[in-house]
Motif scaffolding. Sequence first.
Motif, PDB file in Angstrom:
ATOM      1  N   GLU A 189      34.104  41.500  37.816  1.00  0.00           N
ATOM      2  CA  GLU A 189      33.082  41.219  38.814  1.00  0.00           C
ATOM      3  C   GLU A 189      33.592  40.253  39.890  1.00  0.00           C
ATOM      4  OE1 GLU A 189      29.271  40.120  37.219  1.00  0.00           O
ATOM      5  OE2 GLU A 189      29.714  41.098  35.323  1.00  0.00           O
ATOM      6  N   ILE A 190      34.497  39.376  39.499  1.00  0.00           N
ATOM      7  CA  ILE A 190      35.026  38.370  40.419  1.00  0.00           C
ATOM      8  C   ILE A 190      36.529  38.576  40.555  1.00  0.00           C
ATOM      9  CG2 ILE A 190      35.280  35.918  40.923  1.00  0.00           C
ATOM     10  CD1 ILE A 190      32.419  36.820  40.991  1.00  0.00           C
ATOM     11  N   GLU A 191      37.034  38.474  41.757  1.00  0.00           N
ATOM     12  CA  GLU A 191      38.471  38.595  42.018  1.00  0.00           C
ATOM     13  C   GLU A 191      39.007  37.258  42.507  1.00  0.00           C
ATOM     14  OE1 GLU A 191      41.541  41.378  44.680  1.00  0.00           O
ATOM     15  OE2 GLU A 191      39.389  41.319  45.124  1.00  0.00           O
ATOM     16  N   LEU A 192      40.134  36.825  41.935  1.00  0.00           N
ATOM     17  CA  LEU A 192      40.776  35.587  42.331  1.00  0.00           C
ATOM     18  C   LEU A 192      42.021  35.900  43.175  1.00  0.00           C
ATOM     19  CD1 LEU A 192      40.587  33.461  39.049  1.00  0.00           C
ATOM     20  CD2 LEU A 192      38.941  33.596  40.928  1.00  0.00           C
ATOM     21  N   VAL A 193      42.173  35.182  44.275  1.00  0.00           N
ATOM     22  CA  VAL A 193      43.287  35.411  45.195  1.00  0.00           C
ATOM     23  C   VAL A 193      43.966  34.077  45.495  1.00  0.00           C
ATOM     24  CG1 VAL A 193      43.960  36.244  47.486  1.00  0.00           C
ATOM     25  CG2 VAL A 193      42.101  37.368  46.254  1.00  0.00           C
ATOM     26  N   GLY A 194      45.302  34.072  45.492  1.00  0.00           N
ATOM     27  CA  GLY A 194      46.060  32.889  45.870  1.00  0.00           C
ATOM     28  C   GLY A 194      46.826  33.132  47.166  1.00  0.00           C
ATOM     29  N   LEU A 195      46.704  32.210  48.122  1.00  0.00           N
ATOM     30  CA  LEU A 195      47.407  32.299  49.398  1.00  0.00           C
ATOM     31  C   LEU A 195      48.210  31.024  49.623  1.00  0.00           C
ATOM     32  CD1 LEU A 195      44.669  33.754  51.813  1.00  0.00           C
ATOM     33  CD2 LEU A 195      46.449  35.008  50.588  1.00  0.00           C
ATOM     34  N   THR A 201      34.709  37.296  45.661  1.00  0.00           N
ATOM     35  CA  THR A 201      36.129  36.927  45.788  1.00  0.00           C
ATOM     36  C   THR A 201      36.238  35.418  45.990  1.00  0.00           C
ATOM     37  OG1 THR A 201      36.637  39.043  46.830  1.00  0.00           O
ATOM     38  CG2 THR A 201      38.277  37.308  47.049  1.00  0.00           C
ATOM     39  N   ILE A 202      37.133  34.795  45.221  1.00  0.00           N
ATOM     40  CA  ILE A 202      37.421  33.367  45.378  1.00  0.00           C
ATOM     41  C   ILE A 202      38.901  33.236  45.727  1.00  0.00           C
ATOM     42  CG2 ILE A 202      37.417  31.082  44.302  1.00  0.00           C
ATOM     43  CD1 ILE A 202      35.277  32.058  42.398  1.00  0.00           C
ATOM     44  N   ALA A 226      47.291  45.154  49.432  1.00  0.00           N
ATOM     45  CA  ALA A 226      47.030  43.742  49.180  1.00  0.00           C
ATOM     46  C   ALA A 226      46.135  43.567  47.965  1.00  0.00           C
ATOM     47  CB  ALA A 226      46.378  43.106  50.403  1.00  0.00           C
ATOM     48  N   ARG A 227      45.183  44.490  47.780  1.00  0.00           N
ATOM     49  CA  ARG A 227      44.307  44.366  46.615  1.00  0.00           C
ATOM     50  C   ARG A 227      45.067  44.629  45.327  1.00  0.00           C
ATOM     51  NH1 ARG A 227      40.614  46.856  50.192  1.00  0.00           N
ATOM     52  NH2 ARG A 227      41.096  48.916  49.377  1.00  0.00           N
ATOM     53  N   THR A 228      46.030  45.546  45.371  1.00  0.00           N
ATOM     54  CA  THR A 228      46.777  45.846  44.159  1.00  0.00           C
ATOM     55  C   THR A 228      47.704  44.708  43.776  1.00  0.00           C
ATOM     56  OG1 THR A 228      48.530  46.931  45.419  1.00  0.00           O
ATOM     57  CG2 THR A 228      46.718  48.300  44.695  1.00  0.00           C
ATOM     58  N   VAL A 229      48.158  43.912  44.778  1.00  0.00           N
ATOM     59  CA  VAL A 229      49.048  42.802  44.477  1.00  0.00           C
ATOM     60  C   VAL A 229      48.358  41.770  43.605  1.00  0.00           C
ATOM     61  CG1 VAL A 229      50.248  40.847  45.531  1.00  0.00           C
ATOM     62  CG2 VAL A 229      50.467  43.106  46.513  1.00  0.00           C
ATOM     63  N   THR A 230      47.081  41.519  43.888  1.00  0.00           N
ATOM     64  CA  THR A 230      46.386  40.483  43.143  1.00  0.00           C
ATOM     65  C   THR A 230      45.837  41.005  41.837  1.00  0.00           C
ATOM     66  OG1 THR A 230      44.361  41.011  44.335  1.00  0.00           O
ATOM     67  CG2 THR A 230      45.766  39.302  45.256  1.00  0.00           C
TER      68      THR A 230
END
Length: 753
Positions: A714-720, A630-631, A749-753
Amino acid sequence: MTSKPLNVSVWRQDVLASFVVFLVAIPLSLGIAVASGAPVAAGLIAAVAGGVVAGLIGRSPLQVSGPAAGLTVIVAELVQTYGWRATCTITLLGGLLQIVLGACRIARTALAVSPAVVHGMLAGVGVVLVLAQVHVVLGGSSQQSALHNLAELPGQLAAPRPHSALLGALTVLMLLGWSRLPKSGPLRLVPAPLPAIALATATAWSFGWDVPRVELPETLFGGWGAPVLPDGSPVAVAGAVVSVALVAAVESLLCSVAVDRKRPPGTPRTDLDRDLLGQGAGNAVSGFLGGLPIAGVIVRSTANLEAGARSRASAVLHGVWVLVLAMSCGPVIEQVPLTALAALLVVLGARLIDIAHLRDLRHHREAPAYFAALVGVVVLGLGEGVLVGIAVTGLLALRRLTRLAIRVEHLVPHLEDRPGPVRTHVVVEGTLTFLGVPKLTRHLQDVPPGASVDLDLNVDFMDHAAFDAIHQWRLAHERLGGRVDIDEVHEAWYERAVTGEMSSPRKSPPPSRWWAPWANRRRRHEQELDAPEVSPAAVLLNGVREYHGRTARLVRPIMAELAMEQKPQHLFITCVDSRIVPNIITASGPGDLFINRNVGALVPRHGSRTPDDSVAATVEYAINVLDIRTITVCGHSNCGAMAALLAGGAEVQHLPGLSRWLKHGNHSLARFLATDPSGDDTPPLTRLCKINVMQQLDNLLTYPWLRQRVESGEIELVGLYLDLQSAEVEILDRATGTFMPVPDDAAQARTVT
């Protein structure tokens, strides 16, 4: 402390304010007397005694005393049980008890009664008052109890007396409408009850309606007779005296505290003990002369405050005006319809049910005590309802004192490339007594045999039963090959029990808020010790010493486990801004976050003309070596880097290194300029700060090797996005390009991203 002499200006303000309070007091005093089943003159006598006697003797400069709606129910019960003359005796004795309590200087102990019980009691009184007076408004008569009034209400509604109902409706509409007039208008100088009662009186007189009206004796004290002793058991009479004294005292003291919070500058604080003496003297005089019990009344006190009163002369003068009116204007008062007074009390009773207090109590989880007192007053009576509320408050306090929270985490290795021993983390928080032993034992029995256990005891007390349960379990678990490490966050209850040193622990200073800035903690320290200014390096070393003294021992087991290898789960890219603390906003600890911080939380695009490999190197290491999946890119409000971009870089031209670095933000600025802001009232800087987070996530995808792994899942991107002022974090919905509050459920929260 002696009071200052009153000057002409203060006297003028107090005289004007006293007239305003006098206009409020007349209809309220009459209505409360009628609702209590007492002679109408009793309300006026109580108003005079509350104003003159309590005003002169008490030391609450702006509080006004008189007959209170909160005492209506208890007085009505006393009148029905003992008769009016005996009720006067109970009032007199209650006043003498208040004098004794004030002389003993224990006034503040009355404030120990939970506000939840007091507000619940007042709400219950309001319900009882409304149910009783609605019958009078409709032309009937109230019953003996609130439940009887409720049962008879449908029949009363089906067959009202038209003239009474019309006068009641007219009074209610006038009261509600008057409050909507402009506050700055001249009409608002007149309190609403006066024009409402005057209009109803004039209407009834003009049309010649035959409705019940106020009946006064020929003179205010014309029907006076010496108080008589109540005819009943001494225990019941004593209970009645205590009820009147305590309920009136608590209501007065709470009123004093509320008025003190709003007092103008220069006005002295209330002396609660002396004020209780004044209330007792006022009740003794009122009871002797045939008046109702008195208490500090928030309605009159608020009117006094808003009218500009500056001393207790206003309260005293209002009592004088009531006495003058009662002596000279009896025929006018006798034209007032009882229906209008009942309607006034319906509105007053409804206002006692203050929903705002309930909202505050719900935040502190004290609503059960409020409802218990409310229902108890309505169903059982005032004294019984208060006792029920106090009992529920005690149960809630006992529950809080014995509350125990236990969390168990089984850290079982599930990846073949990360083998390790089975570890269990158990956290015990709260008060650990014999009541919590079954719950604790149940959780400890679920620990796998042979597991290594980290047991954190964050408890403020541990009795022997709890210690014995933990100690016996520890011995049994270690005999089976397991290991137990016990860390005590506060006082070492377990350690002292093991060593036999059971003397009372020394009170250590309360821990400072470790997450607060140095400046905040030092400012408090300087205020307490008048400490001299120290250098920034010394502040840093002080922080290290505080870490060694309080925190190091707590994190030592974790750090020892992580000493040879780090296993972070997230790559966290954020700004270097000192106000952003990733571990606070994510509630994470050592080893959780692999953090890259730079000016503006920028990610240089792949193949950028301004080369910079620091961020790319961090991403490569995190993905390829640490196997992070996760990034996260986290922006924040009021970002200085974004402000510099909006200003075209003019503010940082003298900083060549920073100017070159900010060129990596040009794509964010271009995206901002291409966005249509119509219909969006968000400030430009805030919009750019949020757009920058979206752009940096897109910049990450310019690296082919990373984009491929993101698209494969394989990689998940998250914006905060962190709003500094509210300290709230929002998460980016990449599908819609908007930020929204973080859902409570982690799965959401995972479904939002």
